[in-house]
Design a protein around this motif. Structure first.
Motif, PDB file in Angstrom:
ATOM      1  N   UNK A  68       0.865  -1.180   0.000  1.00  9.76           N
ATOM      2  CA  UNK A  68       0.000   0.000   0.000  1.00  9.76           C
ATOM      3  C   UNK A  68       0.904   1.233   0.000  1.00  9.76           C
ATOM      4  N   UNK A  69       0.574   2.163  -0.884  1.00  9.00           N
ATOM      5  CA  UNK A  69       1.333   3.404  -1.000  1.00  9.00           C
ATOM      6  C   UNK A  69       0.413   4.576  -0.681  1.00  9.00           C
ATOM      7  N   UNK A  70       0.874   5.442   0.220  1.00  8.82           N
ATOM      8  CA  UNK A  70       0.130   6.641   0.592  1.00  8.82           C
ATOM      9  C   UNK A  70       0.464   7.733  -0.412  1.00  8.82           C
ATOM     10  N   UNK A  71      -0.564   8.462  -0.820  1.00 11.79           N
ATOM     11  CA  UNK A  71      -0.348   9.591  -1.721  1.00 11.79           C
ATOM     12  C   UNK A  71      -1.063  10.812  -1.172  1.00 11.79           C
ATOM     13  N   UNK A  72      -0.597  11.960  -1.603  1.00 15.04           N
ATOM     14  CA  UNK A  72      -1.174  13.251  -1.197  1.00 15.04           C
ATOM     15  C   UNK A  72      -1.442  14.031  -2.473  1.00 15.04           C
ATOM     16  N   UNK A  73      -2.532  13.731  -3.130  1.00 18.46           N
ATOM     17  CA  UNK A  73      -2.845  14.364  -4.398  1.00 18.46           C
ATOM     18  C   UNK A  73      -3.319  13.313  -5.375  1.00 18.46           C
ATOM     19  N   UNK A  78       6.165   8.247  -6.583  1.00 15.81           N
ATOM     20  CA  UNK A  78       7.269   7.703  -7.383  1.00 15.81           C
ATOM     21  C   UNK A  78       7.717   6.336  -6.857  1.00 15.81           C
ATOM     22  N   UNK A  79       7.645   6.129  -5.547  1.00 14.43           N
ATOM     23  CA  UNK A  79       8.051   4.838  -4.975  1.00 14.43           C
ATOM     24  C   UNK A  79       7.191   3.696  -5.511  1.00 14.43           C
ATOM     25  N   UNK A  80       5.935   3.963  -5.781  1.00 17.41           N
ATOM     26  CA  UNK A  80       5.059   2.928  -6.337  1.00 17.41           C
ATOM     27  C   UNK A  80       5.486   2.566  -7.757  1.00 17.41           C
ATOM     28  N   UNK A  81       5.807   3.585  -8.549  1.00 17.74           N
ATOM     29  CA  UNK A  81       6.279   3.339  -9.912  1.00 17.74           C
ATOM     30  C   UNK A  81       7.569   2.517  -9.854  1.00 17.74           C
TER      31      UNK A  81
END
Length: 157
Positions: A68-73, A78-81
């Protein structure tokens, strides 16, 4: 074909339908899976100031995923990519909430990274602008091409 599933913003703040959570979980169980969760941080993305609403501060993915990757927007981090590149997948299947915003933004990030995004349209719901998701599906088809409309067609490719 080696593929992974990206689950976009299936979290409590966006009130996903129960069937969506259940059906995405069933698909995720059969392949590497990643999820994004939108969390509010006004210092990073001005949702409340500019749009008058905000996602939750501590939402979790309602669909179990390998990562699971947290995003703000709108964009995935980039870590997910980087993680997807490390998996050496040929295609990323995308589903979730907000077909015309966050799902589409994920498609752009995946496409620009050369990760061949494909939309699972039967597992995608739109934003408050178009809850049906049809606008997002049309935009996805225009920009990225591949839209998979059913479970049967996913497994016939």
């Amino acid at each position: 074909m080696r593929q992974a599933l990206l689950i976009v913003d299936v979290q409590a703040s966006f009130s996903p339908p129960e069937w969506l959570v259940r059906d995405i979980a069933a698909v995720a169980a059969g392949m590497p899976s990643l999820a994004t969760v939108e969390r509010h941080d006004e210092a990073v993305t001005p949702f409340e100031r500019q749009l008058g609403w905000k996602p939750g501060l501590s939402d979790e993915s309602l669909v179990p995923a390998d990562r699971v990757f947290v995003k703000h927007g709108y964009l995935p981090p980039a870590a997910m990519i980087g993680h997807l590149r490390g998996l050496r997948v040929e295609r990323v299947l995308v589903c979730g909430l907000q077909a015309d915003t966050c799902v589409l933004a994920a498609g752009f990030a995946l496409f620009d990274a050369g990760l061949s995004p494909a939309l699972l349209s039967w597992l995608t719901v739109g934003s408050s602008l178009d809850r049906s998701g049809e606008l997002g599906i049309r935009l996805w088809r225009h920009h990225f091409g591949t839209v998979i409309p059913s479970f049967d067609e996913l497994h016939s490719e």
